[in-house]
Design an enzyme around this catalytic site. Structure first.
Site, PDB file in Angstrom:
ATOM      1  N   ARG A   1       0.838  -1.214   0.000  1.00 46.45           N
ATOM      2  CA  ARG A   1       0.000   0.000   0.000  1.00 46.45           C
ATOM      3  C   ARG A   1       0.865   1.254   0.000  1.00 46.45           C
ATOM      4  O   ARG A   1       0.933   1.980  -0.990  1.00 46.45           O
ATOM      5  CB  ARG A   1      -0.939  -0.038   1.218  1.00 46.45           C
ATOM      6  CG  ARG A   1      -2.076   0.983   1.164  1.00 46.45           C
ATOM      7  CD  ARG A   1      -1.682   2.369   1.617  1.00 46.45           C
ATOM      8  NE  ARG A   1      -1.108   2.416   2.951  1.00 46.45           N
ATOM      9  CZ  ARG A   1      -0.545   3.494   3.478  1.00 46.45           C
ATOM     10  NH1 ARG A   1      -0.468   4.625   2.779  1.00 46.45           N
ATOM     11  NH2 ARG A   1      -0.009   3.462   4.702  1.00 46.45           N
ATOM     12  N   ASP A   2       1.588   1.488   1.067  1.00 48.79           N
ATOM     13  CA  ASP A   2       2.391   2.705   1.168  1.00 48.79           C
ATOM     14  C   ASP A   2       3.524   2.705   0.152  1.00 48.79           C
ATOM     15  O   ASP A   2       3.956   3.763  -0.307  1.00 48.79           O
ATOM     16  CB  ASP A   2       2.951   2.815   2.591  1.00 48.79           C
ATOM     17  CG  ASP A   2       3.498   4.196   2.903  1.00 48.79           C
ATOM     18  OD1 ASP A   2       3.168   5.143   2.181  1.00 48.79           O
ATOM     19  OD2 ASP A   2       4.263   4.321   3.870  1.00 48.79           O
TER      20      ASP A   2
ATOM     21  N   HIS B   1       6.517   4.132  12.545  1.00 49.45           N
ATOM     22  CA  HIS B   1       6.576   4.078  11.081  1.00 49.45           C
ATOM     23  C   HIS B   1       7.641   5.080  10.630  1.00 49.45           C
ATOM     24  O   HIS B   1       7.400   6.290  10.600  1.00 49.45           O
ATOM     25  CB  HIS B   1       5.195   4.456  10.518  1.00 49.45           C
ATOM     26  CG  HIS B   1       5.076   4.375   9.032  1.00 49.45           C
ATOM     27  ND1 HIS B   1       4.200   3.515   8.409  1.00 49.45           N
ATOM     28  CD2 HIS B   1       5.691   5.059   8.039  1.00 49.45           C
ATOM     29  CE1 HIS B   1       4.286   3.675   7.096  1.00 49.45           C
ATOM     30  NE2 HIS B   1       5.193   4.618   6.856  1.00 49.45           N
TER      31      HIS B   1
ATOM     32  N   ASN C   1      10.359   3.884   2.896  1.00 48.44           N
ATOM     33  CA  ASN C   1      10.170   3.406   4.258  1.00 48.44           C
ATOM     34  C   ASN C   1      11.361   2.574   4.718  1.00 48.44           C
ATOM     35  O   ASN C   1      12.189   2.127   3.914  1.00 48.44           O
ATOM     36  CB  ASN C   1       8.924   2.511   4.322  1.00 48.44           C
ATOM     37  CG  ASN C   1       7.640   3.252   4.084  1.00 48.44           C
ATOM     38  OD1 ASN C   1       7.161   3.956   4.963  1.00 48.44           O
ATOM     39  ND2 ASN C   1       7.055   3.097   2.904  1.00 48.44           N
TER      40      ASN C   1
ATOM     41  N   CYS D   1       5.865   9.376   0.005  1.00 50.31           N
ATOM     42  CA  CYS D   1       4.584  10.012   0.307  1.00 50.31           C
ATOM     43  C   CYS D   1       4.250  10.951  -0.835  1.00 50.31           C
ATOM     44  O   CYS D   1       5.015  11.883  -1.110  1.00 50.31           O
ATOM     45  CB  CYS D   1       4.649  10.787   1.621  1.00 50.31           C
ATOM     46  SG  CYS D   1       3.094  11.648   1.994  1.00 50.31           S
TER      47      CYS D   1
ATOM     48  N   HIS E   1      10.633   6.585   7.992  1.00 52.28           N
ATOM     49  CA  HIS E   1      11.202   6.701   6.646  1.00 52.28           C
ATOM     50  C   HIS E   1      12.705   6.925   6.772  1.00 52.28           C
ATOM     51  O   HIS E   1      13.187   7.438   7.783  1.00 52.28           O
ATOM     52  CB  HIS E   1      10.540   7.845   5.881  1.00 52.28           C
ATOM     53  CG  HIS E   1       9.147   7.526   5.433  1.00 52.28           C
ATOM     54  ND1 HIS E   1       8.744   7.605   4.117  1.00 52.28           N
ATOM     55  CD2 HIS E   1       8.056   7.095   6.116  1.00 52.28           C
ATOM     56  CE1 HIS E   1       7.466   7.263   4.009  1.00 52.28           C
ATOM     57  NE2 HIS E   1       7.032   6.947   5.218  1.00 52.28           N
TER      58      HIS E   1
END
Length: 313
Positions: free
Chosen positions: A27-28, A220, A262, A253, A222
């Site tokens: 997803r991300d 989370h 990430n 993002c 990065h």
């Protein structure tokens, strides 16, 4: 791929014995790709990640296709994951319409996504922070009524590309508000990768002081400035047992151009296994999956562990 006996297991005092990796690559990671990955490839990616032992594989986002065209196939993708326990396949829902779509397909874990800063709330949701919270209230309430677990993502917890450093108290306020809405857990997002270990531990301690237990917190990170793994270790030292990561280091993002990939799942798993921390993840199968996806995308992975294991150039 891994050499026998490596990484050597050497434990460190005071760390958790098991960590749940919340995999976000499908997803991300894929939402930030310039080209749209075919639905069948996404489904295969998710199946391979689940087969590698990742307990949680974030599947997609039920947002309007105009905003994230790479995830416009959510209705087509989710049914292709039949056979995987839906409790392992969280999805993002921005509003009640997104929740309706997710529930209609049998989703059992959903997430709302807010911001600790006004600038990013405006860029990402076209709302103020408090307006976004008001939008989430009926989403969380209805999801809980349906017996669905809810995660609250919070972006820009450590720094914002427009506002700079984010005061710890500001992040704590929005975290407290998300839990008060009924979210089961939080994910603290270092969206542009500017956090450092001391900042991480200070925020976690401040959340505890505000009555938020560490057991409700995930992180989370990065890797924009190469700090993601160090920050993850700092979170472990505080007792955090849920860490988000992305296979092969995919991601970024779309609303924060300074955000790079990430924390790579392979890098995290290598560290955790070296510390004697259980994950349930088969590193060889995970690495093979990420190599396959890198070939699909036509570029090498930024994961240092993956490159070492697969000899990518």
């Amino acid at each position: 791929m891994t050499a026998a006996g490596l990484p050597m297991e050497v434990t460190a005092e005071g760390l958790p014995t098991r960590v749940r990796i919340h995999e976000v690559g499908a997803r991300d990671g894929l939402q930030n790709e310039q080209t749209v990955v075919p639905t069948e490839i996404k489904a295969e990616f998710i199946r391979r990640l689940a087969d590698a032992g990742l307990p949680t594989v974030e599947a997609t986002s039920f947002v309007h296709p105009k905003w994230v065209p790479q995830l416009a196939d959510a209705e087509q993708l989710f049914p292709q994951l039949d056979g995987i326990d839906p409790h392992r396949l969280p999805v993002l829902v921005p509003n009640e319409r997104g929740l309706d779509r997710a529930l209609a397909l049998g989703a059992r874990r959903v997430a709302v996504f807010g911001s600790a800063t006004e600038s990013f709330a405006k860029a990402n949701l076209n709302r103020t922070v408090d307006e976004a919270l008001a939008m989430f209230a009926p989403v969380v309430a209805r999801a809980k009524d349906a017996g669905v677990q809810v995660r609250g993502y919070l972006s820009m917890c450590f720094g914002d590309p427009w506002e700079g450093p984010v005061p710890v108290a500001q992040t704590v306020r929005v975290c407290r508000a998300l839990l008060d809405l009924g979210c089961d857990e939080l994910s603290l997002g270092d969206t542009i990768g500017v956090a450092t270990p001391g900042h991480v531990q200070t925020l976690l301690a401040s959340l505890n002081e505000a009555g938020i237990p560490t057991s409700r917190i995930g992180v989370h990170f990065h890797d924009t400035y190469g700090q993601a793994l160090a920050n993850a270790f700092a979170a472990l030292q505080h007792g955090v047992t849920t860490i988000d990561a992305s296979a092969g280091g995919l991601g970024g993002c779309p609303y924060a151009k300074s955000a790079t990939g990430n924390l790579a799942t392979e890098d995290l798993v290598w560290m955790l296994h070296g510390l004697g921390i259980e994950t349930g993840v088969d590193l060889d199968r995970l690495a093979a999956t990420s190599v396959w996806m890198a070939e699909v995308l036509g570029r090498p992975s930024p994961s240092r562990t993956l490159r070492a294991l697969s000899h990518q150039e």
